[in-house]
Structures are given as structure tokens and as C-alpha cells.
Design an enzyme around this catalytic site. Structure first.
Site, PDB file in Angstrom:
ATOM      1  N   ASP A 184       0.954  -1.133  -0.155  1.00 24.12           N
ATOM      2  CA  ASP A 184      -0.027   0.027  -0.017  1.00 24.12           C
ATOM      3  C   ASP A 184       1.094   1.315   0.037  1.00 24.12           C
ATOM      4  O   ASP A 184       1.986   1.060   0.438  1.00 24.12           O
ATOM      5  CB  ASP A 184      -0.952   0.001   1.311  1.00 24.12           C
ATOM      6  CG  ASP A 184      -2.242   0.983   1.225  1.00 24.12           C
ATOM      7  OD1 ASP A 184      -2.192   1.475   0.024  1.00 24.12           O
ATOM      8  OD2 ASP A 184      -2.672   1.374   2.127  1.00 24.12           O
ATOM      9  N   HIS A 214       2.493   3.483  -8.886  1.00 19.43           N
ATOM     10  CA  HIS A 214       2.206   2.036  -9.453  1.00 19.43           C
ATOM     11  C   HIS A 214       3.433   1.587  -9.980  1.00 19.43           C
ATOM     12  O   HIS A 214       3.902   0.187  -9.855  1.00 19.43           O
ATOM     13  CB  HIS A 214       0.987   1.822  -9.887  1.00 19.43           C
ATOM     14  CG  HIS A 214      -0.336   2.452  -9.242  1.00 19.43           C
ATOM     15  ND1 HIS A 214      -0.459   1.797  -7.943  1.00 19.43           N
ATOM     16  CD2 HIS A 214      -1.280   3.056  -9.548  1.00 19.43           C
ATOM     17  CE1 HIS A 214      -1.616   2.466  -7.321  1.00 19.43           C
ATOM     18  NE2 HIS A 214      -2.300   3.139  -8.522  1.00 19.43           N
ATOM     19  N   LEU A 271       9.976 -20.864  -6.142  1.00 19.05           N
ATOM     20  CA  LEU A 271       9.190 -20.178  -5.310  1.00 19.05           C
ATOM     21  C   LEU A 271       7.510 -19.997  -5.781  1.00 19.05           C
ATOM     22  O   LEU A 271       7.709 -19.870  -6.869  1.00 19.05           O
ATOM     23  CB  LEU A 271       9.875 -18.499  -5.205  1.00 19.05           C
ATOM     24  CG  LEU A 271       8.907 -17.464  -4.498  1.00 19.05           C
ATOM     25  CD1 LEU A 271       8.982 -17.537  -2.957  1.00 19.05           C
ATOM     26  CD2 LEU A 271       9.129 -16.017  -5.061  1.00 19.05           C
TER      27      LEU A 271
HETATM   28  C1  IPE Z   1      -5.310  -2.666   0.055  1.00 20.10           C
HETATM   29  O1  IPE Z   1      -4.981  -1.408  -0.344  1.00 20.10           O
HETATM   30  C2  IPE Z   1      -5.448  -3.268  -1.331  1.00 20.10           C
HETATM   31  C3  IPE Z   1      -4.136  -3.646  -2.303  1.00 20.10           C
HETATM   32  C4  IPE Z   1      -3.057  -3.274  -1.454  1.00 20.10           C
HETATM   33  C5  IPE Z   1      -4.313  -4.372  -3.399  1.00 20.10           C
HETATM   34  P1  IPE Z   1      -6.055  -0.260  -0.332  1.00 20.10           P
HETATM   35  O2  IPE Z   1      -5.509   0.940  -0.723  1.00 20.10           O
HETATM   36  O3  IPE Z   1      -7.198  -0.620  -1.269  1.00 20.10           O
HETATM   37  O4  IPE Z   1      -6.872  -0.363   0.957  1.00 20.10           O
HETATM   38  P2  IPE Z   1      -7.613   0.649   1.703  1.00 20.10           P
HETATM   39  O5  IPE Z   1      -8.766   1.292   0.905  1.00 20.10           O
HETATM   40  O6  IPE Z   1      -6.721   1.911   2.354  1.00 20.10           O
HETATM   41  O7  IPE Z   1      -8.302  -0.048   3.126  1.00 20.10           O
HETATM   42  C1  IPE Z   2      -1.373   0.259  -3.225  1.00 22.22           C
HETATM   43  O1  IPE Z   2      -1.331   1.422  -3.499  1.00 22.22           O
HETATM   44  C2  IPE Z   2      -1.815  -0.330  -4.555  1.00 22.22           C
HETATM   45  C3  IPE Z   2      -3.210  -0.687  -4.926  1.00 22.22           C
HETATM   46  C4  IPE Z   2      -4.157  -0.613  -4.063  1.00 22.22           C
HETATM   47  C5  IPE Z   2      -3.469  -0.995  -6.398  1.00 22.22           C
HETATM   48  P1  IPE Z   2      -2.377   2.567  -3.489  1.00 22.22           P
HETATM   49  O2  IPE Z   2      -2.932   2.877  -4.875  1.00 22.22           O
HETATM   50  O3  IPE Z   2      -3.582   2.087  -2.491  1.00 22.22           O
HETATM   51  O4  IPE Z   2      -1.777   3.796  -2.840  1.00 22.22           O
HETATM   52  P2  IPE Z   2      -2.317   4.962  -1.569  1.00 22.22           P
HETATM   53  O5  IPE Z   2      -2.957   4.313  -0.516  1.00 22.22           O
HETATM   54  O6  IPE Z   2      -3.625   5.761  -2.494  1.00 22.22           O
HETATM   55  O7  IPE Z   2      -1.304   5.703  -1.344  1.00 22.22           O
HETATM   56 MG    MG Z   3      -3.854   2.342  -0.683  1.00 30.32          MG
END
Ligand code: IPE
Ligand code: IPE
Ligand code: MG
Length: 254
Positions: free
Chosen positions: A28, A45, A139
């Protein structure tokens, strides 16, 4: 000592202790990483993909058997269409670019989640990579895509109910084991260790069933900044844990 040598030394030291057999990662913070730099979220990303590569190399050096990364949740469809499209395109690009490297490292890639709900192009790339890498045993690398822990449990419950309805399974044969066998992770050990980056203290629908006794490790580091050292810090912390699984510690430690 070079940084690479220092990492190698740390890995060798950690290998003397217990290494989690299965690590799950909630990756995240890509969006915030990009925003902080005045960049588009998709750039975050893209930087996140490089962090996945660093982690893959490090877990292989440590001798971890299973790695599951959360890449796209069943809730992530709520995001703007352009971001969702960008993520899907990045995934196809990643799979196509990394296939040779995955093969060279003996990685067996498996997508967990509702694959049928993914764009055709993503499904085709996944199929190709899964097919090509399926006999690898170096893995086991799960990518959770269009994955939701609740959706996975409902799907498993339905599969069992169907068998009961058809008469091929009795009610008594609905057990923890038979349900686990219907999950995407059937045949795999539960994660021992779950890491979440970016400072959020939540699970966000990840591996709900499987994480019953997982150790958790949370860090403020945003996913694109997650380094080999961060992973080794996490493992060092894991090695200090006393996993009791509801029992009492045999060595009398509290
Ligand atoms: C969790 O991250 C999902 C992934 C890492 C794919 P999110 O950014 O979607 O989670 P929330 O919305 O902060 O809970
Ligand atoms: C995690 O990073 C990747 C996915 C959920 C696809 P985020 O896109 O959720 O990044 P933040 O949480 O908005 O910073
Ligand atoms: Mg996120």
C-alpha cells in the site's frame, strides 16, 4: 563493505533463525508516494512494481517458499477508470516483461482472485505465464488480483454446498480442511507473516481465512520505497516473536 555485501551478510545471519514459509504483503502507498512527488498516481504504481522485484529477489535468497502480494482488491474497482485501466496495463506489461526472469529463477506464478472478472488481455497474459511457470518449484508466487477475502470464502462455501446438494459430500464433511481446500490457496500453507506498508492498521479484505494465526508487521514506509533492508528488518522482528497458537510456550517464556 558494499551495500549488496551487507545485505548478503544479513540474509545469511537471518537464515540461521526461522524463516516464514509463507509471507503475504499488502502493498500500500503507491498513490501517496506519487502525490508527494507531484507525480501522477500511476507513476507510483510503476515504482511499486520495482519494489516487488526487490522483494522477490530477497525472499528467494532467504529461502521463503510462498509469497503472496495483494495487487488489486475486489474493492479497487471503485477507483477512477483511468487508474484501473493503467493498473491493468501495467500488469500485462509486467507479466510480459518478467516471464523470462521468472522462469530463470524457478518461480511458479499463480493469480488468486476472481480472474473471470479481469479484462481479457490480463486474463490472457496470466494464462500464458501460469501455464509456462506451473512446473516451477523455486518460489510459489501468488498475485492477488480482483481478490477479496470474503468473496473467496463465499465461493468456497458455495462449492461445498453444491457438493452437498449433489449428494457427493455429507454435512459432516464440511470442515476447516475441506473449506480451505476450496480456497484459491488450496494446498498451500497459511501465511506465517503478513506485512503492510504505508502506515495503515487494517487488513482491507486480504486473506481473511488464511491469516488466522499470521504474525503482522506494519510499517510507515510507502510501498515504492520498500527495500530489501525493510524486508530484512521485518524478518528480524518476526524471529523475535513467540508464536503460541493459543497454547502456552513450551520454554515457559511469557
Ligand atoms: C489494499 O489497499 C489493497 C491492495 C494493496 C491491493 P487499499 O489502498 O485498497 O486499501 P484501503 O482502501 O486503504 O483499505
Ligand atoms: C497500493 O497503493 C496499490 C493498489 C491498491 C493497487 P495505493 O494505490 O492504494 O496507494 P495509496 O494508498 O492511495 O497511497
Ligand atoms: Mg491504498
Amino acid at each position: 563493505m558494499s551495500h549488496a555485501d551487507a545485505i548478503e551478510t544479513r540474509i545469511n545471519q537471518l537464515k540461521a533463525g526461522s524463516i516464514p514459509r509463507h509471507i503475504g504483503i499488502i502493498m500500500d502507498g503507491n498513490g501517496r508516494w506519487a502525490t508527494l512527488r507531484g507525480l501522477a498516481r500511476l507513476k507510483g504504481h510503476r515504482a511499486g512494481v520495482e519494489a516487488v522485484d526487490r522483494v522477490l529477489e530477497t525472499v528467494m535468497a532467504l529461502g521463503v517458499d510462498y509469497l503472496t502480494v495483494y495487487a488489486f482488491s475486489t474493492e479497487n474497482w471503485k477507483r477512477p477508470t483511468a487508474e484501473v485501466r493503467g493498473l491493468m496495463a501495467l500488469l500485462v506489461e509486467y507479466l510480459d516483461a518478467k516471464l523470462d526472469k521468472l522462469m530463470a529463477n524457478g518461480v511458479c506464478l499463480k493469480a488468486i482472485g476472481d480472474k473471470a472478472g479481469l479484462p481479457e488481455k490480463v486474463q490472457a497474459s496470466l494464462k500464458r505465464v501460469e501455464e509456462k511457470t506451473k512446473a516451477n518449484t523455486g518460489l510459489y508466487f501468488n498475485i492477488a488480483l480482483n481478490y477479496g477475502g470474503r468473496q473467496e470464502i463465499v465461493r468456497a462455501a458455495r462449492a461445498l454446498a453444491e457438493e452437498v446438494q449433489a449428494g457427493s459430500r455429507s454435512l459432516e464433511e464440511i470442515t476447516e480442511e475441506s473449506l480451505a481446500d476450496k480456497l484459491y490457496t488450496a494446498g498451500q500453507p497459511d501465511p506465517d507473516f503478513i506485512i503492510r506498508s504505508s502506515g495503515e492498521f487494517r487488513i482491507s479484505n486480504f486473506m481473511l481465512w488464511q491469516m488466522a494465526y499470521a504474525e503482522l508487521w506494519l510499517t510507515d514506509t510507502l510501498w515504492p520505497d520498500f527495500s530489501a533492508d525493510d524486508l530484512l528488518d521485518a524478518i528480524a522482528d518476526y524471529q523475535k516473536r513467540n508464536r503460541r497458537f493459543g497454547g502456552i510456550d513450551a520454554k515457559g517464556k511469557v
